[in-house]
Scaffold this active site. Structure first.
Site: not given
Ligand SMILES: Cc1ncc(COP(=O)(O)O)c(C=O)c1O
Length: 291
Positions: A191, A194-197
């Protein structure tokens, strides 16, 4: 559409643009000006290109500011990033020409739409008078949806700044939870900071992939943790993944986890080779650099 020669630049493990490759390509194509498409959240890994490093690379390669144009494709993450404390700043104070954000992703507009922000001089250069609507327009066809801005406006008004901030923080928190939970279950995952993937090894079973509607690319799959995703959903996904995985691996034909070190970095890979190296895995191994 413009029939411009297009060159693919390599990317780092995080998904970010590889500026060493960019430099080599710029030097090999010095005779042409460059239009650079940067990603503020790549589709598969949510990697965020470093605008400052890209501009430095352009300058070092002899591209003066009148010989490059930078577009920032921030389809999903552009609206999320400003709400993350200490996240990179995407701003027109830097030498970028434009940025786009989709309206039907994080903001949830029910029809495909987007926002393009650019500099006034580019807008003036491109827009023309459309006589019969008594307005200036920059679209190719001269037509555009009147509904889309209303949906966007409604959504922004309804949520407000605090509403969006809470949703962003919740998505990031849940993405980190998923990454940890996969890691605890022995599933290689990554991850970006800075990510939500969340990226992980592609499940062996097509039926599992299709039931959870997973987008896959080579040996990896991803989950984009959006507002509707709950901890319960994530728990049942990981539990089912772990259970199915133990059955796939019991089968004589599939007996080991895929090696995805090339895609997610050795630290995040749980194949027998990388696991055997016994690299201590912190609870949350956030990928920032090429590892
Ligand atoms: C980085 C990136 N750019 C562009 C798009 C497409 O955006 P749109 O649906 O607004 O055309 C996507 C995702 O679908 C994306 O991930």
């Amino acid at each position: 559409m413009c029939r411009i020669q297009c060159i693919k630049v390599k990317s780092l493990v995080s998904g970010e643009i590889d500026c060493n490759d960019l430099k080599a390509l710029l030097l090999a194509n010095k005779h042409n000006p460059a239009i650079i498409n940067l990603n503020i959240g790549t589709t598969m890994k949510g990697g965020i290109d470093d605008i400052d490093v890209v501009i430095k690379t352009l300058e070092e390669s002899g591209f003066s500011r009148d010989r490059f144009y930078i577009h920032c494709d921030a389809a999903l993450f552009g609206i999320m990033l400003p709400f993350l404390k200490s996240g990179p700043k995407i701003t027109f104070k830097k030498l970028i020409g434009s940025i786009t954000i989709s309206g039907h992703k994080f903001l949830g507009c029910p029809i495909p739409c987007g926002v393009l922000i650019t500099r006034l001089n580019y807008m003036n250069a491109l827009s023309r008078d459309i006589g019969y609507i008594a307005s200036r327009d920059v679209t190719i066809t001269g037509s555009r949806s009147g509904h889309a801005p209303i949906f966007l406006w409604y959504n922004l008004q309804k949520k407000g700044l605090m509403g969006i901030k809470n949703e962003v923080e919740n998505c990031i928190r849940n993405a980190r939870y998923l990454k940890d939970k996969l890691g605890d279950g022995g599933i290689g995952a990554m991850l970006n900071e800075f990510s939500n993937t969340v990226v992980f090894e592609k499940p062996h079973d097509d039926e599992f992939v299709s039931r959870w509607s997973l987008a896959c690319n080579g040996n990896i799959a991803h989950v984009v943790v959006m507002q509707h995703v709950t901890i319960q959903m994530l728990d049942s996904f990981v539990e089912e993944f772990i259970k199915s995985r133990s059955m796939w691996f019991k089968d004589g034909t599939i007996n080991k986890a895929l090696c995805i070190a090339h895609e997610v970095g050795a630290l995040n890979c749980t194949c027998s080779f990388h696991k055997a190296k016994d690299i201590p895995t912190p609870a949350l191994q956030l990928v920032k650099q090429n590892v």
